[in-house]
Design an enzyme around this catalytic site. Structure first.
Site, short mmCIF file in Angstrom:
data_model
loop_
_atom_site.label_atom_id
_atom_site.label_comp_id
_atom_site.label_asym_id
_atom_site.label_seq_id
_atom_site.Cartn_x
_atom_site.Cartn_y
_atom_site.Cartn_z
N SER A 289 0.81 -1.21 0.00
CA SER A 289 0.00 0.00 0.00
C SER A 289 0.85 1.27 0.00
O SER A 289 1.57 1.54 -0.95
CB SER A 289 -0.95 -0.04 1.20
OG SER A 289 -1.94 0.95 1.12
N ASP A 300 10.53 5.01 -10.08
CA ASP A 300 10.18 5.60 -11.37
C ASP A 300 11.03 6.83 -11.69
O ASP A 300 11.36 7.07 -12.85
CB ASP A 300 8.70 5.99 -11.39
CG ASP A 300 7.79 4.83 -11.78
OD1 ASP A 300 8.32 3.71 -11.95
OD2 ASP A 300 6.57 5.04 -11.93
N LYS A 314 -0.77 -4.18 -3.24
CA LYS A 314 -2.06 -3.54 -2.91
C LYS A 314 -2.06 -2.15 -3.54
O LYS A 314 -1.47 -1.22 -3.02
CB LYS A 314 -2.26 -3.44 -1.41
CG LYS A 314 -3.59 -2.79 -1.03
CD LYS A 314 -3.76 -2.73 0.47
CE LYS A 314 -5.06 -2.01 0.84
NZ LYS A 314 -5.01 -0.57 0.51
#
Length: 440
Positions: A289, A300, A314
């Site tokens: 999460s 990224d 999740k």
């Protein structure tokens, strides 16, 4: 998990043909509600044992939410209070993390600087009595409720400890326990930051950890290891704050709801608190999460190397809607996406460097449970996601054949952490960002 307060809908905008379609849909809905009430009345009147109405209604609510996904739920008094305590970061009690094992309450760990830790209760202890009352066979929630209580009140714990000939007794005074979501220390010239949860204190505590390490190590700091292993997540806002500590700029995460154009994007503010020092992020199958949001954002932007094992997966956001003073609805309302547009739902974060936890003697036997293993989990809607759901080749990597006993003999207690610390020392300046994200 995102905590939000929503306002009631003020008005509806009608379009041609809407009224007829709405009327037909409502007719079908009323038929289903009639069926529900018929079943409710039949159970009330003829079930073999008398059942109170509250139990039946809550059972119906729970059944409705269980048909959606694993993370939507009705929160009663205890569950709602536990959620608020978790997100607020404090509660009144003893400072114990416990689990249930074969009907007994087992101590997982005592929290530092709490009544339990000060008294000498240890991980692995079994709690058998509370105030001389046997708790064996009680539910875990019942035991936790008895251990919590007003600050200043006393409680007696009877504990069975391996190697001790007879049970031990501890007289404890409850205190307000502040959950410290972040711990930091210097390992040589590397700053180690362990983030265990994302409560209302995590963002500020992470920034304070970086400042503390810079104050201690000065210009000699080689870089940072951010340990997110076994972090179950928490507040979305705090994940954004933590990511902002390490990013100079750019998108952190986007939140997308049912309508395709209903999207919120969150961005880092100018300024990297570490001054661009190398970063390694540790993840494992328990990283979930909000913790995956941080790992995905730093990965990224090529701000960090992610190391360890594929995370939990999740990729959904839950909104908490208070229903009354002591009940609430936790409902999945959105999916989140990393800056490059990846959804981690089902898939998790793939590490840049896969490193098993070789210091765990049972590493070969471990069969981790991830989001994709949960019943009724949300499906990842990215078309090329199915390829990533296939487990990697299980052939042993020749680099990772050392046994736990061999590593322990060499003083390596945590192989993944040791690998990360050594890697930071070899990293140069951070690479150029992998992508550019528009600020619209």
């Amino acid at each position: 998990m995102s905590w939000k307060i929503v306002l009631p809908v003020a008005a509806l905008v009608l379009v041609p043909g809407y009224a007829a379609v709405q009327a037909a849909a409502e007719s079908d809905t009323y038929k289903e509600l009639d069926a529900l009430m018929d079943v409710f009345e039949r159970v009330r009147v003829t079930y073999v044992d008398q059942v109170d109405d509250k139990t039946l209604i809550r059972g119906a609510i729970n059944g409705m939410l269980a048909s959606l996904d694993p993370h939507s739920a009705y929160l009663d008094g205890r569950d709602y209070a536990n959620l608020r305590q978790t997100t607020d970061g404090e509660y009144s009690g003893l400072g114990l993390t416990v689990t249930s094992e074969d009907g007994a309450v087992k101590v997982v760990t005592p929290t530092d600087d709490t009544p339990a830790a000060k008294a000498g209760i240890k991980a692995g202890d079994y709690i058998t009595h509370l105030d001389d009352e046997l708790i064996y066979g009680s539910t875990l929630n019942e035991a936790v409720d008895k251990m919590r209580g007003p600050a200043g009140s006393k409680i007696k714990l009877t504990v069975v400890r391996q190697g001790e000939p007879k049970p031990l007794e501890f007289q404890l005074t409850r205190e307000v326990v502040v959950i410290k979501p972040v711990k930091w220390e210097a390992r040589g010239n590397v700053g180690l930051i362990r983030i265990s949860t994302f409560n209302s204190r995590t963002g500020d505590a992470t920034r304070a950890a970086v400042e503390g390490l810079r104050g201690k190590l000065g210009d000699t700091v080689a870089g940072y290891v951010i340990d997110l292993r076994s972090n179950p997540g928490g507040l979305l806002d705090e994940a954004i704050k933590v990511s902002d500590v390490f990013l100079e700029s750019g998108e952190v995460v986007s939140e997308r709801r049912r309508a395709k154009n209903d999207v919120d994007r969150y961005f880092a503010k100018a300024g990297d608190a570490t001054g661009g020092k190398p970063i390694v992020v540790l993840v494992d199958e328990g990283t979930a999460s909000a913790a995956e949001i941080v790992a995905g954002a730093l990965q990224d932007h090529r701000r960090a190397i992610v190391l360890g094992q594929r995370s939990f997966g999740k990729g959904s956001v839950q909104t908490v809607y208070p229903l009354s003073g002591d009940t609430a609805l936790r409902l999945t309302t959105a999916r989140y996406f990393t800056p490059s547009g990846r959804s981690v739902q089902e898939l998790g974060i793939d590490p840049d460097i896969t490193v098993p936890q070789l210091s765990d003697p049972r590493v070969a036997e471990r069969k981790p449970v991830r989001e994709a293993d949960l019943k009724k989990h949300l499906i990842n809607e990215i078309k090329d996601s199915t390829d990533r759901l296939v487990e990697q080749d299980s052939t042993p990597d020749p680099r990772f054949l050392a046994k736990a006993e061999e590593l322990k003999a060499k003083g390596v207690i945590d192989y993944q952490l040791d690998y990360a610390l050594r890697l930071v020392g070899r990293l140069g300046p951070p690479a150029a960002p992998r992508l550019q994200v528009a600020g619209a």
